[in-house]
Write a protein that holds these residues in place. Structure first.
Motif, PDB file in Angstrom:
ATOM      1  N   SER A  15      20.804  40.709  18.104  1.00  0.00           N
ATOM      2  CA  SER A  15      22.220  40.118  18.201  1.00  0.00           C
ATOM      3  C   SER A  15      22.528  39.811  19.344  1.00  0.00           C
ATOM      4  O   SER A  15      23.229  40.696  20.198  1.00  0.00           O
ATOM      5  N   PHE A  16      22.336  38.535  20.187  1.00  0.00           N
ATOM      6  CA  PHE A  16      22.850  38.195  21.220  1.00  0.00           C
ATOM      7  C   PHE A  16      24.470  37.835  21.188  1.00  0.00           C
ATOM      8  O   PHE A  16      25.133  37.561  22.062  1.00  0.00           O
ATOM      9  N   MET A  17      24.911  37.846  20.045  1.00  0.00           N
ATOM     10  CA  MET A  17      26.225  37.327  19.548  1.00  0.00           C
ATOM     11  C   MET A  17      27.237  38.528  19.394  1.00  0.00           C
ATOM     12  O   MET A  17      28.217  38.415  19.117  1.00  0.00           O
ATOM     13  N   ALA A  18      26.304  39.679  19.418  1.00  0.00           N
ATOM     14  CA  ALA A  18      27.240  40.938  18.941  1.00  0.00           C
ATOM     15  C   ALA A  18      28.604  41.087  19.418  1.00  0.00           C
ATOM     16  O   ALA A  18      29.410  41.626  19.094  1.00  0.00           O
ATOM     17  N   ARG A  19      28.634  40.970  20.739  1.00  0.00           N
ATOM     18  CA  ARG A  19      29.501  41.115  21.678  1.00  0.00           C
ATOM     19  C   ARG A  19      30.646  40.110  21.929  1.00  0.00           C
ATOM     20  O   ARG A  19      31.551  40.269  22.609  1.00  0.00           O
ATOM     21  N   MET A  20      30.349  38.762  21.367  1.00  0.00           N
ATOM     22  CA  MET A  20      31.376  37.997  21.371  1.00  0.00           C
ATOM     23  C   MET A  20      32.483  38.083  20.820  1.00  0.00           C
ATOM     24  O   MET A  20      32.331  38.769  19.513  1.00  0.00           O
ATOM     25  N   PRO A  21      33.939  37.780  21.144  1.00  0.00           N
ATOM     26  CA  PRO A  21      34.679  37.614  20.448  1.00  0.00           C
ATOM     27  C   PRO A  21      34.658  36.912  19.140  1.00  0.00           C
ATOM     28  O   PRO A  21      33.870  35.965  19.215  1.00  0.00           O
ATOM     29  N   ARG A  22      35.556  37.288  18.112  1.00  0.00           N
ATOM     30  CA  ARG A  22      35.207  36.723  16.883  1.00  0.00           C
ATOM     31  C   ARG A  22      35.270  35.076  16.747  1.00  0.00           C
ATOM     32  O   ARG A  22      34.574  34.266  16.422  1.00  0.00           O
ATOM     33  N   GLU A  23      36.517  34.758  17.438  1.00  0.00           N
ATOM     34  CA  GLU A  23      36.753  32.908  17.598  1.00  0.00           C
ATOM     35  C   GLU A  23      35.466  32.236  18.290  1.00  0.00           C
ATOM     36  O   GLU A  23      35.043  31.355  17.637  1.00  0.00           O
ATOM     37  N   GLN A  24      35.016  32.814  19.220  1.00  0.00           N
ATOM     38  CA  GLN A  24      33.780  32.165  20.009  1.00  0.00           C
ATOM     39  C   GLN A  24      32.591  32.365  19.150  1.00  0.00           C
ATOM     40  O   GLN A  24      31.800  31.496  18.884  1.00  0.00           O
ATOM     41  N   TRP A  25      32.390  33.459  18.356  1.00  0.00           N
ATOM     42  CA  TRP A  25      31.333  33.666  17.537  1.00  0.00           C
ATOM     43  C   TRP A  25      31.218  32.721  16.367  1.00  0.00           C
ATOM     44  O   TRP A  25      30.295  32.055  16.004  1.00  0.00           O
ATOM     45  N   GLU A  26      32.440  32.598  15.694  1.00  0.00           N
ATOM     46  CA  GLU A  26      32.544  31.664  14.636  1.00  0.00           C
ATOM     47  C   GLU A  26      32.217  30.217  15.114  1.00  0.00           C
ATOM     48  O   GLU A  26      31.632  29.522  14.320  1.00  0.00           O
ATOM     49  N   LYS A  27      32.915  29.812  16.296  1.00  0.00           N
ATOM     50  CA  LYS A  27      32.452  28.386  16.798  1.00  0.00           C
ATOM     51  C   LYS A  27      31.016  28.386  16.884  1.00  0.00           C
ATOM     52  O   LYS A  27      30.246  27.214  16.664  1.00  0.00           O
ATOM     53  N   LEU A  28      30.450  29.053  17.685  1.00  0.00           N
ATOM     54  CA  LEU A  28      28.728  29.122  17.836  1.00  0.00           C
ATOM     55  C   LEU A  28      28.194  29.001  16.546  1.00  0.00           C
ATOM     56  O   LEU A  28      27.480  28.300  16.361  1.00  0.00           O
ATOM     57  N   ARG A  29      28.435  29.867  15.370  1.00  0.00           N
ATOM     58  CA  ARG A  29      27.983  29.952  14.311  1.00  0.00           C
ATOM     59  C   ARG A  29      28.294  28.462  13.592  1.00  0.00           C
ATOM     60  O   ARG A  29      27.076  27.892  12.922  1.00  0.00           O
ATOM     61  N   ASP A  80      30.344  37.506   7.412  1.00  0.00           N
ATOM     62  CA  ASP A  80      29.104  38.313   8.227  1.00  0.00           C
ATOM     63  C   ASP A  80      29.512  38.719   9.775  1.00  0.00           C
ATOM     64  O   ASP A  80      28.729  38.982  10.537  1.00  0.00           O
ATOM     65  N   TYR A  81      31.073  38.785   9.705  1.00  0.00           N
ATOM     66  CA  TYR A  81      31.314  38.894  11.404  1.00  0.00           C
ATOM     67  C   TYR A  81      31.751  40.748  11.224  1.00  0.00           C
ATOM     68  O   TYR A  81      32.417  40.677  10.251  1.00  0.00           O
ATOM     69  N   PRO A  82      31.662  41.505  12.179  1.00  0.00           N
ATOM     70  CA  PRO A  82      30.506  41.173  13.230  1.00  0.00           C
ATOM     71  C   PRO A  82      29.227  40.879  12.807  1.00  0.00           C
ATOM     72  O   PRO A  82      28.582  41.304  11.863  1.00  0.00           O
ATOM     73  N   PRO A  83      28.296  40.229  13.679  1.00  0.00           N
ATOM     74  CA  PRO A  83      27.148  39.760  13.373  1.00  0.00           C
ATOM     75  C   PRO A  83      26.046  41.138  13.256  1.00  0.00           C
ATOM     76  O   PRO A  83      24.907  40.931  12.681  1.00  0.00           O
ATOM     77  N   SER A  84      26.340  42.167  13.901  1.00  0.00           N
ATOM     78  CA  SER A  84      25.393  43.275  13.809  1.00  0.00           C
ATOM     79  C   SER A  84      26.146  44.272  12.992  1.00  0.00           C
ATOM     80  O   SER A  84      26.942  44.646  12.676  1.00  0.00           O
ATOM     81  N   VAL A  85      25.199  45.297  12.314  1.00  0.00           N
ATOM     82  CA  VAL A  85      25.880  46.364  11.360  1.00  0.00           C
ATOM     83  C   VAL A  85      25.869  47.627  11.958  1.00  0.00           C
ATOM     84  O   VAL A  85      26.344  48.455  11.513  1.00  0.00           O
ATOM     85  N   GLY A  86      25.354  47.815  13.085  1.00  0.00           N
ATOM     86  CA  GLY A  86      25.072  49.007  13.713  1.00  0.00           C
ATOM     87  C   GLY A  86      24.264  50.015  12.789  1.00  0.00           C
ATOM     88  O   GLY A  86      23.493  49.770  11.894  1.00  0.00           O
ATOM     89  N   SER A  87      24.184  51.355  13.396  1.00  0.00           N
ATOM     90  CA  SER A  87      23.493  52.212  12.742  1.00  0.00           C
ATOM     91  C   SER A  87      24.005  53.248  11.864  1.00  0.00           C
ATOM     92  O   SER A  87      25.131  53.376  11.767  1.00  0.00           O
TER      93      SER A  87
END
Length: 98
Positions: free
Chosen positions: A23-37, A91-98
Motif C-alpha cells: 500500500s503506497f497510499m497507507a500514510r496519506m491523510p484520509r482526504e488525500q486518499w479519498e481524492k486519489l481513490r 475501507d480507509y485506512p487502506p492497509s489492515v496492519g498485522s
C-alpha cells in the motif's frame, strides 16, 4: 452489472493495497486518499468501451458549452464523471496492519 471487468480490477487492486507491504497510499491523510481513490476509480471505469460513446457524447457537449460560454462553470454539468467514483469508501485506512 455495469463495467464488471473494470470493477473487478478495481476491487482486486484495492484488496492488494490492504497489504501494508503493497500500500503506497497507507500514510496519506484520509482526504488525500479519498481524492486519489475517486480519481483511480473514475479513470479505470472510463476504460470500459461499452461506455465509450456516451463518454464521448458528454465530452463533446461540454466542449460545445465551453466554446459558446468560455466563463461557464462546467464542473456541475451532467455526464461529468462516473458518479461511482464520488461515493464514499469504508475501507480507509487502506492497509489492515498485522
Amino acid at each position: 452489472d455495469r463495467s464488471p471487468m473494470e470493477n473487478h480490477h478495481l476491487a482486486a487492486a484495492f484488496a492488494l493495497m490492504r497489504d501494508p507491504r503493497l500500500s503506497f497510499m497507507a500514510r496519506m491523510p484520509r482526504e488525500q486518499w479519498e481524492k486519489l481513490r475517486r480519481l483511480v476509480i473514475e479513470l479505470v471505469l472510463a476504460t470500459d468501451m461499452k461506455q465509450h460513446f456516451s463518454t464521448i457524447g458528454a465530452f463533446s457537449a461540454l466542449h460545445r458549452l465551453s466554446l459558446n460560454n468560455p466563463t461557464a462553470d462546467l464542473s456541475t454539468c451532467p455526464g461529468r464523471g462516473t458518479g461511482a467514483a464520488r461515493r464514499g469508501s469504508s475501507d480507509y485506512p487502506p492497509s489492515v496492519g498485522s
